[in-house]
Design a protein around this motif. Structure first.
Motif, short mmCIF file in Angstrom:
data_model
loop_
_atom_site.label_atom_id
_atom_site.label_comp_id
_atom_site.label_asym_id
_atom_site.label_seq_id
_atom_site.Cartn_x
_atom_site.Cartn_y
_atom_site.Cartn_z
N UNK A 195 49.69 41.36 5.93
CA UNK A 195 50.34 40.69 7.05
C UNK A 195 49.34 40.50 8.18
N UNK A 196 49.20 39.24 8.61
CA UNK A 196 48.32 38.90 9.73
C UNK A 196 49.17 38.36 10.86
N UNK A 197 48.94 38.85 12.07
CA UNK A 197 49.69 38.38 13.23
C UNK A 197 48.73 38.14 14.39
N UNK A 198 48.87 36.98 15.05
CA UNK A 198 48.05 36.61 16.19
C UNK A 198 48.96 36.15 17.31
N UNK A 199 48.69 36.59 18.53
CA UNK A 199 49.53 36.21 19.66
C UNK A 199 48.73 35.90 20.90
N UNK A 200 49.24 34.97 21.71
CA UNK A 200 48.66 34.64 23.01
C UNK A 200 49.77 34.65 24.04
N UNK A 201 49.46 35.03 25.25
CA UNK A 201 50.46 35.03 26.32
C UNK A 201 49.78 34.83 27.66
N UNK A 202 50.56 34.33 28.60
CA UNK A 202 50.10 34.16 29.98
C UNK A 202 51.21 34.63 30.90
N UNK A 203 50.84 35.35 31.96
CA UNK A 203 51.84 35.93 32.87
C UNK A 203 51.42 35.73 34.31
N UNK A 204 52.43 35.64 35.18
CA UNK A 204 52.22 35.56 36.62
C UNK A 204 53.09 36.62 37.28
N UNK A 205 52.46 37.50 38.06
CA UNK A 205 53.20 38.59 38.71
C UNK A 205 53.11 38.45 40.22
N UNK A 206 54.28 38.50 40.87
CA UNK A 206 54.37 38.46 42.33
C UNK A 206 54.88 39.81 42.81
N UNK A 207 54.07 40.49 43.61
CA UNK A 207 54.41 41.82 44.11
C UNK A 207 54.69 41.77 45.60
N UNK A 208 55.30 42.84 46.11
CA UNK A 208 55.55 42.94 47.55
C UNK A 208 54.22 42.93 48.30
N UNK A 209 53.25 43.72 47.82
CA UNK A 209 51.91 43.73 48.41
C UNK A 209 51.13 42.54 47.86
N UNK A 210 50.74 41.63 48.73
CA UNK A 210 50.12 40.39 48.29
C UNK A 210 48.83 40.63 47.51
N UNK A 211 48.13 41.75 47.81
CA UNK A 211 46.88 42.02 47.08
C UNK A 211 47.12 42.41 45.63
N UNK A 212 48.39 42.64 45.25
CA UNK A 212 48.71 42.97 43.86
C UNK A 212 49.18 41.77 43.06
N UNK A 213 49.38 40.61 43.70
CA UNK A 213 49.75 39.40 42.97
C UNK A 213 48.61 39.00 42.04
N UNK A 214 48.94 38.62 40.80
CA UNK A 214 47.87 38.27 39.87
C UNK A 214 48.39 37.40 38.73
N UNK A 215 47.46 36.74 38.06
CA UNK A 215 47.70 36.01 36.82
C UNK A 215 46.94 36.72 35.71
#
Length: 302
Positions: free
Chosen positions: A187-207
């Motif tokens: 069994x072979x499995x490959x995955x890709x994902x992209x995420x965007x996180x918005x936090x209360x502290x602006x310095x923790x916001x990231x992609x």
């Protein structure tokens, strides 16, 4: 907040005993219990704004229940609940309890499968409520090229922390695509994902962007049928704002490799062993670390 930032070799012993399924309300109800002992040579402990590291041992017990029911020939509902209590040898606020509940419904439409899910988790630290996480997903699975199965998923999660860590509260949106292909017993499995996180502290916001791959292969060693699995992942994370500690935007990269071997017996007994290594690089010193874990386990299904 307790957080593993760096760890050396670890030895983990796991005993898990799921109970036999029972017919209830037109479906199947099952239960499970287990224990786990962990010895970690180096644990990083987030305490206020500083980081301290030391070795520690922990003992965990867990219990859970699951329910599954089909609706006609195409629908399936799965419900689950789990509880884990972990106690550490050393003094300090590491003892914790985790409760989680999840519901998943899938429905087959022609050659495709549609699904929705929701999961909730509650984390208590040193006897007090500390963290809550909720996550909802919608996904679509369908046959892909070259005999593969493709699954696309969208997830939205919300994280809430108590006390002085409320600045870490965040909402995250994730899009992902996974492809799985069978080559005989392989069994072979490959995955890709992209995420965007918005936090209360602006310095923790990231992609972030993540690539994962895994390969499972049955092998025969000394007349013993084993299942060998190799997996790896690479993730990069770019923060939006200037971090006040380093005076620039934070950038992280995580590379993880893992190898596991298991032996299952006809009576439901499974023995397993695994080794994993995580290399985390960051321009923020507290987030730059390596983590290696070695584990052995035994489980019984009946």
């Amino acid at each position: 907040m307790y957080k593993i930032l760096s760890a050396g070799a670890a030895l983990v012993a796991i005993v898990s005993v799921p109970a036999q399924a029972y017919e209830v309300a037109g479906g199947e109800l099952s239960f499970n219990v287990g224990t786990r002992y962990s010895s970690v040579s180096n644990i990083a402990f987030l305490q206020g704004g500083g980081v301290t590291a030391d070795g520690d041992n922990s003992f965990a017990i867990n219990a859970g229940a699951g329910f599954e029911r089909t609706f006609g020939q195409n629908g399936r509902l799965s419900l689950s609940y789990g509880w884990t209590s972990t106690r550490y040898d050393a003094q300090g606020s590491r003892d914790n309890e985790l409760q989680s509940a999840a519901a998943v419904y899938t429905h087959r439409v022609g050659i495709a499968t549609l699904g929705v899910s929701h999961a909730q988790a509650w984390y208590d630290l040193d006897g007090s409520s500390f963290l809550q996480v909720s996550s909802s997903s919608a996904f679509l699975g369908a046959p892909g090229p070259l005999g593969s199965v493709l699954v696309g998923r969208y997830s939205h999660s919300e994280t809430e922390l108590e006390g002085g860590f409320a600045f870490r509260d965040a909402q995250t949106d994730t899009f992902g695509l996974t492809a799985q292909r069978q080559f005989g017993a392989t069994t072979l499995q490959i995955g890709v994902s992209a995420a965007e996180e918005d936090a209360v502290a602006v310095e923790l916001d990231h992609d972030s962007r993540t690539l994962t791959a895994s390969l499972s292969q049955p092998v025969l060693v000394l007349a013993q049928p084993l299942l060998v699995s190799l997996s790896g992942s690479y993730a990069e994370r770019d923060y939006d704002a200037i971090n006040p500690v380093i005076g620039m935007a934070r950038e992280d990269e995580h590379t993880r490799l893992a190898l596991s071997v298991s032996r299952s017996f006809a009576d439901g007994l499974t023995l397993s062993a695994s080794v994993s290594d995580l290399a985390a690089t960051s321009n923020l010193p507290a987030a730059d670390y390596d983590q290696s874990v070695v584990s052995v386990g035994v489980s019984m299904n009946f």
